[in-house]
Design an enzyme around this catalytic site. Structure first.
Site, PDB file in Angstrom:
ATOM      1  N   GLU A 268       0.972  -1.403  -0.148  1.00 59.36           N
ATOM      2  CA  GLU A 268       0.079  -0.022   0.157  1.00 59.36           C
ATOM      3  C   GLU A 268       0.751   1.367   0.029  1.00 59.36           C
ATOM      4  O   GLU A 268       0.546   2.229  -0.580  1.00 59.36           O
ATOM      5  CB  GLU A 268      -1.043   0.038   1.376  1.00 59.36           C
ATOM      6  N   ARG A 272       0.470   3.658  -3.122  1.00 58.39           N
ATOM      7  CA  ARG A 272       0.025   5.168  -2.970  1.00 58.39           C
ATOM      8  C   ARG A 272       0.874   6.139  -2.538  1.00 58.39           C
ATOM      9  O   ARG A 272       0.872   7.078  -3.211  1.00 58.39           O
ATOM     10  CB  ARG A 272      -1.059   5.120  -1.538  1.00 58.39           C
ATOM     11  N   ASP A 401      -4.747  -9.745  -8.284  1.00 61.58           N
ATOM     12  CA  ASP A 401      -4.859  -8.973  -9.459  1.00 61.58           C
ATOM     13  C   ASP A 401      -3.592  -8.056 -10.003  1.00 61.58           C
ATOM     14  O   ASP A 401      -3.255  -8.327 -11.170  1.00 61.58           O
ATOM     15  CB  ASP A 401      -5.886  -7.821  -9.027  1.00 61.58           C
ATOM     16  N   GLU A 535     -12.364   0.129  -9.663  1.00 66.28           N
ATOM     17  CA  GLU A 535     -12.127  -0.802 -10.909  1.00 66.28           C
ATOM     18  C   GLU A 535     -13.099  -0.663 -11.928  1.00 66.28           C
ATOM     19  O   GLU A 535     -12.541  -0.950 -13.064  1.00 66.28           O
ATOM     20  CB  GLU A 535     -11.858  -2.099 -10.326  1.00 66.28           C
TER      21      GLU A 535
HETATM   22  C1  DMJ Z   1      -6.463   0.723  -4.793  1.00 67.31           C
HETATM   23  O1  DMJ Z   1      -5.707   0.671  -3.558  1.00 67.31           O
HETATM   24  C2  DMJ Z   1      -5.894  -0.131  -6.000  1.00 67.31           C
HETATM   25  O2  DMJ Z   1      -6.524   0.036  -7.010  1.00 67.31           O
HETATM   26  C3  DMJ Z   1      -5.360  -1.483  -5.466  1.00 67.31           C
HETATM   27  O3  DMJ Z   1      -4.590  -1.996  -6.544  1.00 67.31           O
HETATM   28  C4  DMJ Z   1      -6.538  -2.248  -5.144  1.00 67.31           C
HETATM   29  N1  DMJ Z   1      -7.621  -1.611  -4.532  1.00 67.31           N
HETATM   30  C5  DMJ Z   1      -7.795  -0.349  -4.293  1.00 67.31           C
HETATM   31  C6  DMJ Z   1      -8.996   0.251  -4.949  1.00 67.31           C
HETATM   32  O4  DMJ Z   1      -9.965  -0.644  -4.714  1.00 67.31           O
END
Ligand code: DMJ
Length: 643
Positions: A268, A272, A401, A535
């Site tokens: 994260e 981010r 993912d 998404e």
């Molecule tokens: C985001 O922080 C990013 O897209 C991450 O890859 C997956 N989850 C969240 C949003 O849903």
């Protein structure tokens, strides 16, 4: 693209502790200072004792001690022919002028030693005269000096590197007044989210828009790292909200400090913070963002100190101690977490000239390449101690993912030179298509999850990003299958749109089924929430860029209206707990990714394609745009642009 915060955290098992190279630097500095003070006290006591002894011992002993010492030091190689005798290394003097000269020398030295002792004693007495507070203040001043020096070291200037092509940063104004109006509406929503965070949650990671106060989750540890500020910067920039951008920059410059005793999610923080800071740097050219990104990256490196080099999920920013989530199968690290570092780490190596970041992510890739994959699929869990897979669970949604996304984007970001990454992506997608992708009875294409040889006919909101990924990967697809992948992207976009359209609020649930007569609908109560996720909207945007089919813009606008109607509150935007209820309750969280991703993708759909063109920019998994690096070959260390 996983959401550890939402997964159960009970029954955590602590892995063995690992200490990074930079563990406890400040602690060491503190000890040194306290030790200094204690030593000073002991020294002054000792000097007082010696000095007292010198004056009060009987004369003969005094002289004996000094004579022995001085003789040994002063005249070690005496010429015995001049009356002296050398007995076993010690000298016994002869008479005459030699003796006189020697006594003078001895006297001179004795005076010097006495003066030195007196001076030291005076200094020690002076120190002891000071109050406790004064002494503490002196220690604090010394401490501050050490901290300043460390800071200086941290922010040493980075080497200049040629900037990649930064095309289309300020373009994209749409001619159509209707589109301009819609674009302005999305900008207003961004301002509402930002202003409320600014007013009620400033410096906290996120905002509770109903309670009107700061909010955080365990992914950011226990510190206030201003996640929303960092995540929102590039969206503010793109939207032309320059005053807000400057406010954010100022906060980062003055307050964003990573030397905190806080355990954060490596993934994260990477997507981010490092992604957000790097994008802000490339868009604005402000050095502070680059410097902060590099400082933070250094704090994440100890997470890689595992027997295999597969990083821990979490790391303490101060101590460098890492560990994994308690809920992860057999103490494993998560595929989507350790597999979603490549883009940011390659940029870090590019900008710093230090291959350490690049080497870390390439090591992970090499290790994965060597491993057997059940049915060609990558399981979501890998044990960083043994290097063995955990539970055989494969998913294109949470836990898996963005690993696939980053294989494709590594290739795109390298100006399509990193063919190894492209091959891994193609192989993985072929296995996914074979084992996970199915059509429902009603004709909806969905991506299920593979659990120990069984296909679960369920799709997550997170999985919906894959529509955009298939479209993005169409160009360059193996066996001339570009058309096929664009079509697959369109089918996933359609299915995900259905998951929105079949709800009361026209917002998508967290997960939906294709089983027992149910199609694209959530069944369990705890899968009916919508937490402002991006998404589905992300996929609409990619499909719009690649096809210009107006339905994607329309779907994006439907989602905009639903968010504004059902998630907007006077203190910002909140997630809702049940998208099938006409009177939904709020979860009272304004997620930082709402500003980083959801609003950015909605806005970009209402601009022209020459704003951040996809030939020149690659969006990280948190929607932070990073420029394509036109490198001469796939390995950074062999590239002349890279020193
Ligand atoms: C985001 O922080 C990013 O897209 C991450 O890859 C997956 N989850 C969240 C949003 O849903």
């Amino acid at each position: 693209m996983t959401t550890p915060a939402l997964l159960p955290l009970s029954g955590r098992r602590l892995p063995p502790l690992t200490l990074g190279a930079s563990a406890f630097p400040h602690h060491r500095a503190t000890l040194r200072l306290s030790e200094k003070f204690i030593l000073l006290l002991i020294l002054s006591a000792f000097i007082t004792l010696c000095f007292g002894a010198f004056f009060f011992l009987p004369d003969s002993s005094k002289h004996k001690r000094f004579d022995l010492g001085l003789e040994d030091v002063l005249i070690p190689h005496v010429d015995t022919s001049k009356g002296g005798k050398n007995l076993g290394g010690f000298l016994i003097h002869g008479q005459g002028h030699d003796e006189h000269r020697h006594r003078e020398e001895e006297e001179r030295l004795r005076n010097k030693i006495r003066a030195d002792h007196e001076k030291a004693l005076e200094e020690a007495k002076e120190k002891l005269k000071k109050s406790r507070d004064e002494i503490q203040a002196e220690i604090q001043t010394e401490k501050n000096k050490v901290v300043q020096e460390l800071k200086k070291k941290d922010s040493k200037p980075l080497p200049p590197v040629p900037l990649p092509n930064l095309i289309g940063i300020n373009s994209g104004e749409p001619a159509d007044p209707d589109i301009r109006e819609k674009r302005n509406k999305i900008k207003e929503m961004m301002k509402h989210a930002w202003d409320n965070y600014r007013q009620y949650g400033w410096g906290h990671n996120e905002l509770k828009p109903i309670a009107r106060k700061g909010h955080s989750t365990n992914i950011f540890g226990n510190s206030q790292m201003g996640a929303t500020i960092v995540d929102a910067l590039d969206t503010l920039y793109i939207m032309g909200l320059h005053d807000e951008f400057r406010e954010g920059q100022e906060w980062i410059d003055k307050n964003l400090d990573f030397s905190v005793n806080s355990e954060v999610s490596v993934f994260e923080v990477n997507i981010r913070f490092i992604g957000g800071l790097l994008a802000a740097y490339y868009l604005s050219g402000q050095e502070v963002f680059k410097v902060k990104a590099v400082q933070l990256a250094g704090k994440l490196l100890p997470a890689f100190n595992t027997p295999t080099g597969i990083p821990w999920a979490m790391v303490n920013l101060k101590s460098g101690v890492g560990r994994n989530w308690g809920w992860a199968s057999a103490g494993s690290s998560i595929l989507a977490e350790f597999g979603t570092l490549h883009m940011e780490f390659v940029h870090l190596s590019y900008l710093t000239g230090d291959p350490v970041y690049y080497n870390k992510v390439m090591h992970i890739r090499k290790l994965l390449q060597k491993m057997d994959r059940p049915n060609g699929l990558y399981p979501n869990y890998l044990n960083p101690r043994t290097g063995r897979w955990g539970q055989h669970h494969t998913s294109v949604g949470g836990l898996g993912d963005s690993f696939y996304e980053y294989l494709l984007k590594a290739w795109l970001m390298s100006d399509k030179m990193d063919t190894e990454a492209r091959k891994m992506y193609d192989d993985a997608i072929e296995a996914i298509e074979k084992h996970l992708i199915r059509k429902s009875n009603g004709g909806l294409t969905f991506i299920g999850e593979w659990k120990n040889g069984h296909l679960e006919r369920k799709m997550g909101h997170l999985t919906c990003f894959a529509g955009g990924m298939f479209a993005l990967g169409a160009d360059g697809a193996r066996d001339d299958k570009a058309g096929h992948y664009l079509q697959l992207g369109a089918e996933i976009a359609h299915t995900c749109h259905e998951s929105y359209d079949r709800t009361t609020l026209k917002l998508g649930p967290e997960a939906f089924k294709f089983d027992g007569g149910v199609e694209a609908v959530a069944v369990r109560q705890n899968e009916k929430y919508y937490i402002l996720r991006p998404e589905v909207i992300e996929t609409y945007w990619y499909m719009w860029r690649f096809t210009h089919d107006p339905k994607y813009r329309q779907w994006g606008w439907e989602a905009t209206q639903a968010i504004d109607k059902y998630c907007r509150v006077s203190g910002g935007f909140s997630g809702v707990k049940d998208v099938y209820s006409s009177s939904p309750t709020y979860d009272d969280v304004q997620q930082s990714f709402f500003l980083a991703e959801t609003l950015k993708y909605l806005y970009l759909q209402k601009k022209k394609d020459d704003l951040l063109p996809l030939d020149n920019w690659v969006f990280n998994t948190e929607a932070h745009p990073l420029p394509v690096l036109h490198l001469a070959n796939t390995t950074l260390s062999g590239n002349p642009a890279y020193r």
